[in-house]
Motif scaffolding. Structure first.
Motif, PDB file in Angstrom:
ATOM      1  N   GLU A  18      -7.642 -37.873  29.462  1.00 35.32           N
ATOM      2  CA  GLU A  18      -8.121 -36.624  28.872  1.00 35.32           C
ATOM      3  C   GLU A  18      -9.081 -36.942  27.736  1.00 35.32           C
ATOM      4  O   GLU A  18      -9.228 -38.099  27.335  1.00 35.32           O
ATOM      5  N   ALA A  19      -9.730 -35.918  27.225  1.00 36.02           N
ATOM      6  CA  ALA A  19     -10.592 -36.093  26.060  1.00 36.02           C
ATOM      7  C   ALA A  19      -9.732 -36.350  24.825  1.00 36.02           C
ATOM      8  O   ALA A  19      -8.639 -35.792  24.687  1.00 36.02           O
ATOM      9  N   ALA A  20     -10.227 -37.206  23.937  1.00 40.90           N
ATOM     10  CA  ALA A  20      -9.469 -37.521  22.723  1.00 40.90           C
ATOM     11  C   ALA A  20     -10.422 -38.051  21.658  1.00 40.90           C
ATOM     12  O   ALA A  20     -11.556 -38.451  21.950  1.00 40.90           O
ATOM     13  N   THR A  21      -9.932 -38.057  20.418  1.00 38.94           N
ATOM     14  CA  THR A  21     -10.698 -38.616  19.310  1.00 38.94           C
ATOM     15  C   THR A  21      -9.792 -39.493  18.458  1.00 38.94           C
ATOM     16  O   THR A  21      -8.563 -39.369  18.495  1.00 38.94           O
ATOM     17  N   ALA A  22     -10.421 -40.376  17.701  1.00 36.75           N
ATOM     18  CA  ALA A  22      -9.709 -41.218  16.735  1.00 36.75           C
ATOM     19  C   ALA A  22     -10.608 -41.378  15.517  1.00 36.75           C
ATOM     20  O   ALA A  22     -11.827 -41.530  15.655  1.00 36.75           O
ATOM     21  N   GLU A  23     -10.018 -41.345  14.340  1.00 37.29           N
ATOM     22  CA  GLU A  23     -10.803 -41.327  13.105  1.00 37.29           C
ATOM     23  C   GLU A  23     -10.217 -42.308  12.095  1.00 37.29           C
ATOM     24  O   GLU A  23      -8.999 -42.427  11.958  1.00 37.29           O
ATOM     25  N   PHE A  24     -11.098 -43.024  11.389  1.00 37.31           N
ATOM     26  CA  PHE A  24     -10.644 -43.932  10.329  1.00 37.31           C
ATOM     27  C   PHE A  24     -11.822 -44.220   9.397  1.00 37.31           C
ATOM     28  O   PHE A  24     -12.974 -43.872   9.700  1.00 37.31           O
ATOM     29  N   PHE A  25     -11.522 -44.860   8.266  1.00 37.32           N
ATOM     30  CA  PHE A  25     -12.543 -45.217   7.283  1.00 37.32           C
ATOM     31  C   PHE A  25     -12.586 -46.728   7.104  1.00 37.32           C
ATOM     32  O   PHE A  25     -11.550 -47.397   7.138  1.00 37.32           O
ATOM     33  N   GLY A  35     -21.182 -58.044  11.845  1.00 32.94           N
ATOM     34  CA  GLY A  35     -19.805 -58.316  12.256  1.00 32.94           C
ATOM     35  C   GLY A  35     -18.874 -57.157  11.942  1.00 32.94           C
ATOM     36  O   GLY A  35     -18.030 -56.778  12.766  1.00 32.94           O
ATOM     37  N   GLY A  36     -19.046 -56.569  10.771  1.00 32.97           N
ATOM     38  CA  GLY A  36     -18.215 -55.429  10.397  1.00 32.97           C
ATOM     39  C   GLY A  36     -18.472 -54.221  11.276  1.00 32.97           C
ATOM     40  O   GLY A  36     -17.541 -53.486  11.631  1.00 32.97           O
ATOM     41  N   LEU A  37     -19.735 -54.018  11.641  1.00 29.49           N
ATOM     42  CA  LEU A  37     -20.073 -52.902  12.523  1.00 29.49           C
ATOM     43  C   LEU A  37     -19.493 -53.101  13.917  1.00 29.49           C
ATOM     44  O   LEU A  37     -18.954 -52.169  14.519  1.00 29.49           O
ATOM     45  N   VAL A  38     -19.604 -54.318  14.430  1.00 30.18           N
ATOM     46  CA  VAL A  38     -19.042 -54.613  15.754  1.00 30.18           C
ATOM     47  C   VAL A  38     -17.552 -54.292  15.771  1.00 30.18           C
ATOM     48  O   VAL A  38     -17.045 -53.640  16.695  1.00 30.18           O
ATOM     49  N   ARG A  39     -16.851 -54.727  14.740  1.00 28.96           N
ATOM     50  CA  ARG A  39     -15.404 -54.476  14.680  1.00 28.96           C
ATOM     51  C   ARG A  39     -15.106 -52.984  14.579  1.00 28.96           C
ATOM     52  O   ARG A  39     -14.189 -52.468  15.231  1.00 28.96           O
ATOM     53  N   ALA A  40     -15.880 -52.274  13.769  1.00 27.34           N
ATOM     54  CA  ALA A  40     -15.616 -50.848  13.556  1.00 27.34           C
ATOM     55  C   ALA A  40     -15.908 -50.030  14.813  1.00 27.34           C
ATOM     56  O   ALA A  40     -15.111 -49.163  15.202  1.00 27.34           O
ATOM     57  N   TYR A  41     -17.044 -50.289  15.453  1.00 28.08           N
ATOM     58  CA  TYR A  41     -17.379 -49.518  16.657  1.00 28.08           C
ATOM     59  C   TYR A  41     -16.415 -49.843  17.804  1.00 28.08           C
ATOM     60  O   TYR A  41     -16.027 -48.953  18.567  1.00 28.08           O
ATOM     61  N   SER A  42     -16.024 -51.099  17.912  1.00 29.06           N
ATOM     62  CA  SER A  42     -15.035 -51.471  18.935  1.00 29.06           C
ATOM     63  C   SER A  42     -13.705 -50.774  18.666  1.00 29.06           C
ATOM     64  O   SER A  42     -13.078 -50.220  19.582  1.00 29.06           O
ATOM     65  N   ARG A  43     -13.287 -50.792  17.414  1.00 26.67           N
ATOM     66  CA  ARG A  43     -12.011 -50.170  17.050  1.00 26.67           C
ATOM     67  C   ARG A  43     -12.024 -48.671  17.352  1.00 26.67           C
ATOM     68  O   ARG A  43     -11.030 -48.122  17.858  1.00 26.67           O
ATOM     69  N   PHE A  50     -15.621 -43.337  10.587  1.00 29.67           N
ATOM     70  CA  PHE A  50     -15.899 -43.533  12.013  1.00 29.67           C
ATOM     71  C   PHE A  50     -15.009 -42.589  12.821  1.00 29.67           C
ATOM     72  O   PHE A  50     -13.809 -42.495  12.571  1.00 29.67           O
ATOM     73  N   ILE A  51     -15.618 -41.902  13.780  1.00 25.01           N
ATOM     74  CA  ILE A  51     -14.872 -41.004  14.668  1.00 25.01           C
ATOM     75  C   ILE A  51     -15.213 -41.389  16.105  1.00 25.01           C
ATOM     76  O   ILE A  51     -16.369 -41.281  16.531  1.00 25.01           O
TER      77      ILE A  51
END
Length: 205
Positions: free
Chosen positions: A10-17, A117-125, A23-24
């Protein structure tokens, strides 16, 4: 490429800082490239004030190979450093073997550069957590089968559809029309069975 495939339930979202940046992750099952692009456009419109809206998708199309489908993959960094956003998002879908699935990761910049590196981790997460929130299921490609019969045959057709557990809508007017969602691998056998059961009277699409 096998007939069955893994996708999100189903559609879903996840959010963190991360260091002030929000990042959503947005994920959705889709059944076509057009549907994937429409989902991406809808998220971009809803989050038009975001710093970045990074899209990725893996979608089956019906124009490749002897088995009738081809996997189209797409991603974009949308202004982030090259290789830091879109590709990591797509890689999560690839690593989890997800198909007919689209994602968008929205970022609101928080004032601190995260580095590649930080962006790669954040977008992957963001994609991983959105997929986890949605859940993963195994699906088989479906197609629509249209059936039109006289009232005398409608009970027979309905009985067959119900016995097989197919999803369908029925429209009772001068004749009776059924719109049935059928696994693609079963569609021709269903048509044959309906022709036989109605002695060829069923009008099939």
């Amino acid at each position: 490429m096998s007939d069955a495939y893994r996708t999100v339930a189903e559609a879903a979202t996840a959010e963190f800082f991360v260091q002030g940046s929000e990042f959503i992750g947005h994920v959705r099952p889709v059944d076509s490239v057009d549907a994937a692009e429409a989902f991406i456009d809808a998220v971009k419109d809803e989050y038009a004030d975001a710093t970045h809206n990074v899209p990725a998708y893996r979608v089956r199309t019906g124009d490749g190979g002897s088995d009738g489908h081809f996997l189209r993959e797409y991603s974009s960094d949308e202004g982030e450093p090259s290789g830091s956003a879109g590709k990591p998002a797509l890689n999560v879908l690839t690593q989890q073997e997800l198909e007919n699935c689209a994602v968008v990761v929205t970022r609101y910049y928080g004032g601190t550069n995260l580095g590649v590196g930080g962006l790669v981790r954040a977008y992957s997460r963001a994609v991983k957590e959105a997929v986890e929130a949605a859940g993963v299921v195994e699906e088989r490609p479906h197609e629509r089968v249209g059936i039109t019969v006289d009232y005398d045959d409608s009970g027979t057709v309905r009985s067959i559809l119900e016995s097989e557990g197919y999803e369908f809508d029925a429209d009772y007017e001068t004749t009776v029309s059924f719109d049935v969602r059928v696994p693609r691998a079963d569609a021709e056998a269903l048509r044959d069975r309906l022709r036989s059961a109605t002695s060829g009277r069923a009008d099939l699409e």
